[in-house]
Enzyme design. Structure first.
Site, PDB file in Angstrom:
ATOM      1  N   ILE A 248       0.871  -1.177   0.000  1.00  0.00           N
ATOM      2  CA  ILE A 248       0.000   0.000   0.000  1.00  0.00           C
ATOM      3  C   ILE A 248       0.912   1.232   0.000  1.00  0.00           C
ATOM      4  O   ILE A 248       0.993   1.994   0.968  1.00  0.00           O
ATOM      5  CB  ILE A 248      -0.988  -0.061   1.195  1.00  0.00           C
ATOM      6  CG1 ILE A 248      -1.692  -1.436   1.192  1.00  0.00           C
ATOM      7  CG2 ILE A 248      -2.005   1.063   1.115  1.00  0.00           C
ATOM      8  CD1 ILE A 248      -2.597  -1.692   2.380  1.00  0.00           C
ATOM      9  N   HIS A 249       1.613   1.390  -1.144  1.00  0.00           N
ATOM     10  CA  HIS A 249       2.673   2.402  -1.267  1.00  0.00           C
ATOM     11  C   HIS A 249       2.250   3.781  -0.751  1.00  0.00           C
ATOM     12  O   HIS A 249       2.955   4.427   0.028  1.00  0.00           O
ATOM     13  CB  HIS A 249       3.035   2.599  -2.746  1.00  0.00           C
ATOM     14  CG  HIS A 249       3.426   1.367  -3.471  1.00  0.00           C
ATOM     15  ND1 HIS A 249       4.710   0.901  -3.497  1.00  0.00           N
ATOM     16  CD2 HIS A 249       2.701   0.510  -4.234  1.00  0.00           C
ATOM     17  CE1 HIS A 249       4.778  -0.188  -4.250  1.00  0.00           C
ATOM     18  NE2 HIS A 249       3.565  -0.446  -4.704  1.00  0.00           N
ATOM     19  N   ASP A 250       1.112   4.252  -1.299  1.00  0.00           N
ATOM     20  CA  ASP A 250       0.763   5.670  -1.117  1.00  0.00           C
ATOM     21  C   ASP A 250       0.501   6.020   0.344  1.00  0.00           C
ATOM     22  O   ASP A 250       0.753   7.149   0.777  1.00  0.00           O
ATOM     23  CB  ASP A 250      -0.470   5.999  -1.977  1.00  0.00           C
ATOM     24  CG  ASP A 250      -0.167   5.849  -3.462  1.00  0.00           C
ATOM     25  OD1 ASP A 250       1.028   5.818  -3.824  1.00  0.00           O
ATOM     26  OD2 ASP A 250      -1.120   5.761  -4.258  1.00  0.00           O
TER      27      ASP A 250
END
Ligand code: BDR
Ligand code: CA
Length: 321
Positions: A248-250
């Protein structure tokens, strides 16, 4: 947690952007951050769909959005100097894992996203954290619209790039930077404080079975929505991670924007490769232990984070809604 931030969020919603909206919604509802506005950009999906997705997620999270609440502005539909490219295989044909949510109640505002950045920065000089988790076309366009913009922004926080980590869209390039390398290079060249959160920092934060199961055990509209979109994202990610999970990079970029103490950083001048046949869109830093030759203002690059804390805060945020 440091003092409450006023965030202007630029995104390409997108599954991990949607998870980030849930995280931001929990901060807003707790009074720990303010959201001055949102702009959308091409990237995971087209910016009109991205804006409608943004409205859908904020409404589901109990945050008023659109003309009567947080303004959601549609931004650039294509990059500065190449063709547009979407990431439907990672995010679904609707950008939200093919969940086909109904139309949102609110509508996007008429002002373009780049103009909104300039207007809000002028209205709140020195206050805004500009958080960008999509391609940087709107930020690049805003810099071209107003050369004084860098002096008006408190901090720019970008999810993007890869240094000592393979790319995720080409062998070397990370998607957000690769989608608009010219715009990204404008952002790294400007004289403003930038915090860059590359794949080196985001990939190790992947969530797996235990985290996903705890989310699935919770019965709320936000948790059920998160489970549905993550089901799609986990299917897309599992072959890369070689176990059930997703990155969940962001959300890590958003969390480091408000809670920088959970990250580890280095300071480097950053450039984007604009001409390489195999490496266009790659972020490059000079990591030699020599005095830096690059005259660019150094960027603070996240190279790690307190992973258990990240996972716990994100889960609690979604469960709080
Ligand atoms: C980035 O690319 C997009 O697909 C994600 O939303 C994230 O912003 C990761 O490389
Ligand atoms: Ca994104």
């Amino acid at each position: 947690m440091t003092r409450a931030r006023t965030i202007l969020y630029d995104c390409d919603t997108g599954i991990d952007d949607a998870m980030t909206l849930l995280y931001l919604a929990s901060l807003i509802r707790a009074g720990d951050a303010e959201l001055a506005g949102i702009g959308t950009v091409h990237g995971n999906i087209d910016p009109v769909t991205g804006a409608l997705n943004t409205l859908r997620v904020l409404e589901l999270a109990g945050v008023k959005a659109g003309e009567q609440g947080v303004p959601v502005a549609v931004g650039a539909a294509r990059p500065m100097a190449q063709d547009v490219h979407y990431a439907l295989e990672w995010h679904g044909t609707d950008g939200l894992g093919d969940t086909r949510l109904p139309e949102p109640a609110g509508r996007p505002v008429a002002e373009p996203a780049a103009a909104q950045i300039v207007r809000l920065a002028r209205a709140m000089p020195g206050e805004l954290t500009l958080l960008a988790t999509g391609p940087l076309t709107n930020l690049g366009a805003a810099l071209l619209l107003d050369p004084e913009l860098p002096s008006l922004i408190r901090e720019v926080v970008v999810m993007g790039g890869a240094f000592d980590h393979p790319g995720n869209i080409t062998t070397h390039a990370e998607a957000n930077i690769w989608h608009d390398p010219e715009a990204a290079d404008l952002v790294f060249a400007a004289d403003w404080p930038v915090l860059l959160v590359p794949l080196d920092a985001t990939h190790p934060t992947a969530v797996h079975d235990d985290w996903l199961d705890r989310l699935a055990a919770h019965d709320s509209a936000a948790a059920r929505f998160a489970v549905r979109i993550l089901d799609f994202y986990v299917d897309a990610y599992t072959p890369t991670l070689r176990r059930r999970g997703a990155v969940i990079h962001d959300a890590l970029a958003a969390m480091l924007a408000v809670d920088p103490d959970i990250g580890e950083y280095v300071q480097r001048a950053v450039r984007v490769e604009l001409r390489g046949e195999l490496t266009r869109g790659t972020t490059v830093w000079d990591a030699r232990s020599l005095p830096a030759e690059d005259t660019r203002r150094p960027v603070r690059v996240a190279v790690g984070s307190d992973i258990p804390v990240f996972r716990e805060i994100l889960l609690s945020a979604v469960l709080s809604l």
